[in-house]
Design a protein around this motif. Sequence first.
Motif, PDB file in Angstrom:
ATOM      1  N   TRP A 451       0.845  -1.182   0.000  1.00 49.37           N
ATOM      2  CA  TRP A 451       0.000   0.000   0.000  1.00 49.37           C
ATOM      3  C   TRP A 451       0.886   1.240   0.000  1.00 49.37           C
ATOM      4  CZ3 TRP A 451       0.387   3.501   4.041  1.00 49.37           C
ATOM      5  CH2 TRP A 451       1.056   3.029   5.195  1.00 49.37           C
ATOM      6  N   GLY A 452       0.299   2.335  -0.420  1.00 47.74           N
ATOM      7  CA  GLY A 452       1.032   3.584  -0.410  1.00 47.74           C
ATOM      8  C   GLY A 452       0.084   4.770  -0.349  1.00 47.74           C
ATOM      9  N   THR A 453       0.572   5.871   0.186  1.00 47.74           N
ATOM     10  CA  THR A 453      -0.189   7.120   0.248  1.00 47.74           C
ATOM     11  C   THR A 453       0.694   8.267  -0.222  1.00 47.74           C
ATOM     12  OG1 THR A 453       0.451   7.601   2.543  1.00 47.74           O
ATOM     13  CG2 THR A 453      -1.554   6.304   2.213  1.00 47.74           C
ATOM     14  N   VAL A 471       3.014  14.952   9.194  1.00 50.43           N
ATOM     15  CA  VAL A 471       2.327  14.212   8.135  1.00 50.43           C
ATOM     16  C   VAL A 471       3.309  13.964   6.991  1.00 50.43           C
ATOM     17  CG1 VAL A 471       0.398  14.159   6.534  1.00 50.43           C
ATOM     18  CG2 VAL A 471       0.140  15.273   8.759  1.00 50.43           C
ATOM     19  N   PRO A 472       3.678  12.704   6.708  1.00 39.31           N
ATOM     20  CA  PRO A 472       4.600  12.437   5.613  1.00 39.31           C
ATOM     21  C   PRO A 472       3.923  12.637   4.261  1.00 39.31           C
ATOM     22  CG  PRO A 472       3.827  10.372   6.546  1.00 39.31           C
ATOM     23  CD  PRO A 472       3.267  11.470   7.411  1.00 39.31           C
ATOM     24  N   SER A 473       4.641  13.227   3.329  1.00 39.18           N
ATOM     25  CA  SER A 473       4.086  13.402   1.987  1.00 39.18           C
ATOM     26  C   SER A 473       3.908  12.053   1.298  1.00 39.18           C
ATOM     27  CB  SER A 473       4.991  14.302   1.151  1.00 39.18           C
ATOM     28  OG  SER A 473       5.062  15.602   1.713  1.00 39.18           O
ATOM     29  N   PHE A 474       4.856  11.135   1.548  1.00 38.82           N
ATOM     30  CA  PHE A 474       4.784   9.808   0.957  1.00 38.82           C
ATOM     31  C   PHE A 474       5.000   8.772   2.057  1.00 38.82           C
ATOM     32  CE2 PHE A 474       6.337  12.686  -2.313  1.00 38.82           C
ATOM     33  CZ  PHE A 474       5.480  12.403  -3.370  1.00 38.82           C
ATOM     34  N   ALA A 475       4.228   7.697   2.006  1.00 35.00           N
ATOM     35  CA  ALA A 475       4.385   6.613   2.965  1.00 35.00           C
ATOM     36  C   ALA A 475       3.849   5.334   2.340  1.00 35.00           C
ATOM     37  CB  ALA A 475       3.647   6.925   4.267  1.00 35.00           C
ATOM     38  N   LEU A 487       6.497 -24.402   7.649  1.00 33.32           N
ATOM     39  CA  LEU A 487       6.916 -23.095   8.126  1.00 33.32           C
ATOM     40  C   LEU A 487       6.326 -21.998   7.250  1.00 33.32           C
ATOM     41  CD1 LEU A 487      10.719 -23.738   8.796  1.00 33.32           C
ATOM     42  CD2 LEU A 487       8.854 -23.747  10.470  1.00 33.32           C
ATOM     43  N   GLN A 488       6.052 -20.870   7.855  1.00 37.67           N
ATOM     44  CA  GLN A 488       5.641 -19.684   7.111  1.00 37.67           C
ATOM     45  C   GLN A 488       6.632 -18.565   7.392  1.00 37.67           C
ATOM     46  OE1 GLN A 488       1.452 -17.954   6.421  1.00 37.67           O
ATOM     47  NE2 GLN A 488       2.228 -16.675   8.058  1.00 37.67           N
ATOM     48  N   PHE A 489       7.165 -17.986   6.327  1.00 38.95           N
ATOM     49  CA  PHE A 489       8.088 -16.868   6.449  1.00 38.95           C
ATOM     50  C   PHE A 489       7.376 -15.599   6.017  1.00 38.95           C
ATOM     51  CE2 PHE A 489      10.972 -13.929   4.272  1.00 38.95           C
ATOM     52  CZ  PHE A 489      11.843 -13.631   5.306  1.00 38.95           C
ATOM     53  N   SER A 490       7.556 -14.535   6.766  1.00 35.79           N
ATOM     54  CA  SER A 490       6.928 -13.263   6.411  1.00 35.79           C
ATOM     55  C   SER A 490       7.911 -12.114   6.618  1.00 35.79           C
ATOM     56  CB  SER A 490       5.659 -13.021   7.233  1.00 35.79           C
ATOM     57  OG  SER A 490       5.968 -12.910   8.609  1.00 35.79           O
ATOM     58  N   ALA A 491       7.799 -11.130   5.751  1.00 32.50           N
ATOM     59  CA  ALA A 491       8.587  -9.899   5.850  1.00 32.50           C
ATOM     60  C   ALA A 491       7.636  -8.725   5.765  1.00 32.50           C
ATOM     61  CB  ALA A 491       9.622  -9.838   4.729  1.00 32.50           C
ATOM     62  N   SER A 492       7.671  -7.853   6.758  1.00 35.96           N
ATOM     63  CA  SER A 492       6.814  -6.668   6.800  1.00 35.96           C
ATOM     64  C   SER A 492       7.688  -5.434   6.657  1.00 35.96           C
ATOM     65  CB  SER A 492       6.027  -6.614   8.116  1.00 35.96           C
ATOM     66  OG  SER A 492       5.198  -7.738   8.255  1.00 35.96           O
ATOM     67  N   ASN A 493       7.392  -4.634   5.655  1.00 38.04           N
ATOM     68  CA  ASN A 493       8.131  -3.394   5.410  1.00 38.04           C
ATOM     69  C   ASN A 493       7.219  -2.203   5.657  1.00 38.04           C
ATOM     70  OD1 ASN A 493       8.967  -5.558   3.196  1.00 38.04           O
ATOM     71  ND2 ASN A 493      10.790  -4.351   3.675  1.00 38.04           N
ATOM     72  N   ARG A 494       7.825  -1.114   6.081  1.00 40.46           N
ATOM     73  CA  ARG A 494       7.083   0.141   6.243  1.00 40.46           C
ATOM     74  C   ARG A 494       8.021   1.286   5.903  1.00 40.46           C
ATOM     75  NH1 ARG A 494       2.391   2.199   8.904  1.00 40.46           N
ATOM     76  NH2 ARG A 494       1.743   0.051   9.212  1.00 40.46           N
ATOM     77  N   TRP A 495       7.510   2.238   5.098  1.00 33.94           N
ATOM     78  CA  TRP A 495       8.292   3.392   4.686  1.00 33.94           C
ATOM     79  C   TRP A 495       7.578   4.672   5.113  1.00 33.94           C
ATOM     80  CZ3 TRP A 495       6.612  -0.355   1.179  1.00 33.94           C
ATOM     81  CH2 TRP A 495       7.576  -1.302   0.803  1.00 33.94           C
ATOM     82  N   LEU A 496       8.344   5.590   5.671  1.00 37.96           N
ATOM     83  CA  LEU A 496       7.826   6.908   6.028  1.00 37.96           C
ATOM     84  C   LEU A 496       8.710   7.961   5.379  1.00 37.96           C
ATOM     85  CD1 LEU A 496       7.050   6.517   9.849  1.00 37.96           C
ATOM     86  CD2 LEU A 496       5.386   6.745   8.000  1.00 37.96           C
ATOM     87  N   SER A 514      13.416  10.497   6.333  1.00 35.35           N
ATOM     88  CA  SER A 514      12.677   9.336   5.870  1.00 35.35           C
ATOM     89  C   SER A 514      13.316   8.073   6.443  1.00 35.35           C
ATOM     90  CB  SER A 514      12.670   9.289   4.348  1.00 35.35           C
ATOM     91  OG  SER A 514      13.995   9.243   3.849  1.00 35.35           O
ATOM     92  N   VAL A 515      12.503   7.032   6.547  1.00 37.02           N
ATOM     93  CA  VAL A 515      12.991   5.800   7.159  1.00 37.02           C
ATOM     94  C   VAL A 515      12.291   4.613   6.525  1.00 37.02           C
ATOM     95  CG1 VAL A 515      11.267   5.891   9.014  1.00 37.02           C
ATOM     96  CG2 VAL A 515      13.386   4.608   9.362  1.00 37.02           C
ATOM     97  N   ALA A 516      13.020   3.501   6.384  1.00 33.37           N
ATOM     98  CA  ALA A 516      12.462   2.239   5.909  1.00 33.37           C
ATOM     99  C   ALA A 516      12.723   1.190   6.975  1.00 33.37           C
ATOM    100  CB  ALA A 516      13.097   1.833   4.582  1.00 33.37           C
ATOM    101  N   LEU A 517      11.675   0.526   7.435  1.00 31.11           N
ATOM    102  CA  LEU A 517      11.766  -0.452   8.511  1.00 31.11           C
ATOM    103  C   LEU A 517      11.429  -1.837   7.974  1.00 31.11           C
ATOM    104  CD1 LEU A 517       9.902   1.607  11.257  1.00 31.11           C
ATOM    105  CD2 LEU A 517      12.373   1.429  10.911  1.00 31.11           C
ATOM    106  N   LEU A 518      12.068  -2.856   8.546  1.00 35.52           N
ATOM    107  CA  LEU A 518      11.858  -4.234   8.119  1.00 35.52           C
ATOM    108  C   LEU A 518      11.705  -5.136   9.331  1.00 35.52           C
ATOM    109  CD1 LEU A 518      11.873  -6.539   6.002  1.00 35.52           C
ATOM    110  CD2 LEU A 518      14.380  -6.572   6.220  1.00 35.52           C
ATOM    111  N   ASP A 519      10.588  -5.875   9.386  1.00 29.09           N
ATOM    112  CA  ASP A 519      10.343  -6.876  10.427  1.00 29.09           C
ATOM    113  C   ASP A 519      10.255  -8.251   9.780  1.00 29.09           C
ATOM    114  OD1 ASP A 519      10.148  -4.737  12.191  1.00 29.09           O
ATOM    115  OD2 ASP A 519       7.961  -4.668  12.073  1.00 29.09           O
TER     116      ASP A 519
END
Length: 568
Positions: A451-453, A471-475, A487-496, A514-519
Motif C-alpha cells: 500500500w502507499g499514500t 504528516v509524511p508526503s509519501f508513505a 513453516l511460514q516466512f513473512s517480511a513486513s516493510n514500512r516506509w515513512l 525518511s525511514v524504511a523499517l523491516l520486520d
Amino acid sequence: SAGPGTRNAVTLSVDSARAIGASSTGALVAMLPYTFPRSARGEVSLSLRGARREQVVVTLDGLPLTDPATGLADLADIPLVALDAVTVSPGSDPLGVGPGAAGGVLALQSGRGSIGSLRFGAFGDVASEAAFTHTRGDVRVRVAAAYRTARNDFPFVNTASTTGTELNETRVNNDVARANALVQLQSSRAHITLLVSRAALGLVGPVNVRDYDDDRSTTTRIFARGTAQAGSTMLSASARAFGLDYRDPVRPQFNSDAQASVADVDARRTVGGVLLHIGAGADRLRTSTDVTQDRARGFASAVQARRAFGLEWTGGARADAIGGSGIMPSFSLAAVRRTARTDAGVRVAQAVRVPTLYDLYFASPQRLTVRALRAERVVFDGEVHARWRSPDGARAHVSLDAALVQRITRDAIIWFPGNFGWSPANVGTETLRGVEARVTLARGPLDFSAWGTAYEPELRFGTLRVPTPYVPSFAGGAVTRAQLGALQFSASNRWLGPRPFTAGPRDPAFTLSSVALLDLTLSTRRSLGRGDALLAASLDNATNRAWQSVRGFPAPGRSWSVAITIRP
C-alpha cells in the motif's frame, strides 16, 4: 453510517496477523494499511489520513475507547486475545461514531473462542494473555485478561545532546507494567461489556530534555457498556472513567493527578427504513491543580440506506449539542456501484471535534499560556474510490484498490512544539488532498500486499501556507508471506517519508528523516487434537535503523520476540 462497503476500508483477522508476527494489539495495528502508529512513553495510538491521534476514534464492538480527558485511545490497553479482527476506515464518520472521527475509525471486533498466549522479547519484555469462553443456551460469557512487563531500557544514539556531539546512551526509567481485563456477556436480547486496565509507566523525557527521566505515572481506565432490546428499540448505556497519577521524585511540587468520567444513554429504532438514533450524556473532569470542567451533551441522527439508479446509497444527518460549543450539525452521504469484480463509489462527510482537557491544559508541562479553543470542524471530507478483483477461478487472486481523498478543516486544533506559548491553537484552515492505493496478490504458497499514500497537507494562516507537522508526503508498506512446508516466512516493510515537526516552511533542519523499517517472522502451526498451537519468532527493525515517530523520542533498534499461542 457509510461503512466499509462504501469507503476505502481494510479488515485484518487477528489469526493471520499473529502468523506474521503480531503478538500485541499495537503490533496488529502497525500491520494495517494507511495507518501511522505513534508511540511514546509506553502508549500506542495512531494517525489516519494525516489526522492527529485525537481525531481518530477507536471502538470495540461499537464501544468508544477514547479517554474523556485526552481524546486518545491507548491500544496497548486492549488484550490481543480479546480480538478476532480489526477494520481501519480512513475518513470522517459522523453518523457511525459521532464527534471526534475527523480522520477515521479503527473498529476492533471481539473474538469468541478460548485462547492463550505467552511472549518473551528483548529489553525484558514478558507478556501473558488468555481468554475463556463459556456458552449456555443463548448466553455467552467471555473473559479475557493480559499482563505485561518490560524494562524497555534500549540503547540509542542521542543526536540532540547538550554537548553538541552524538552520544551512545541508554533509555532509563522506561519500564512498563500493564494489566488488562475484559468481560463480555451476550444473549439474544442483551450485550454487556466491561473493560478495565491499569498501567504503571516510567515517563522518560525527550532525548534533549532529561529532567523528566525520573517521573512516573499510573493510569487507570474503566469502560462499561450495556445494550438491550426493548421491542423494536435498542437501548444502550455506557460509562467511562479515567484516572492519572503523576509523580516527580525530584520535584514533588509537580506531583499531580486527574480524574475524568463520562456517562451516556442512547436509543436506536428503525422507522420507515430510517434508522433514528438519539442520546444524551455528561462529562466531569477534575485535576489536583483545581482545573475543572463539567459538560452536558446530546445528539440526534437519522440514517437511511437504499438502492436507486443502480447504486447503493447510504446517507444521513446528525446534530450534536455540546456545552460550551453549541449545536453542531454534520452529515454523510455515500454511493457505490457493485459488479461481480468491481466496486466504485463516492463519499462526502463532515465532522466536528470539541477541545479536550488535554488540548486546554495537558499538552505540555512548559506551557506559559492557556488559550480558549473553539471546536474544530471538518467542513468537507470526500473520497472517490474503486476496487477491482480478479475473476473466480483465476490462477492468482489479485485485487487493486485506489482512492482520491480531500479534507478541509476549519479552526483545526494544532499544537506547535517550540512556539513561545507552548499551547495548542486554532488555525484558520487545514487542508489535505492526495491518493491512497493498495494491491494484493495470492498464488499458491505466496501472499503479497502493498500500500502507499501520497498526501499534500497544508496549514493556512491568511496568506501564509505551511506543511502540517508530522504528516509524511509519501508513505507505504508491504507484507510478503511464503509457506515453506510446515513453516511460514513473512517480511513486513514500512516506509515513512520526511516529516516536518514545526509549523514553518519546509527545512531539513526541522524535519524527521525518511525511514524504511523491516520486520521478519518465522512461524509454524501444529495440531493439538481439537485445537492448535502457533509458534512465532520475530526480528523487528531487522536493519537496526535509528528513527523517531515523535521528535525527541527514539524508537528501539533491532529487537526480537518469541510467542506461542494455543487455541484449544
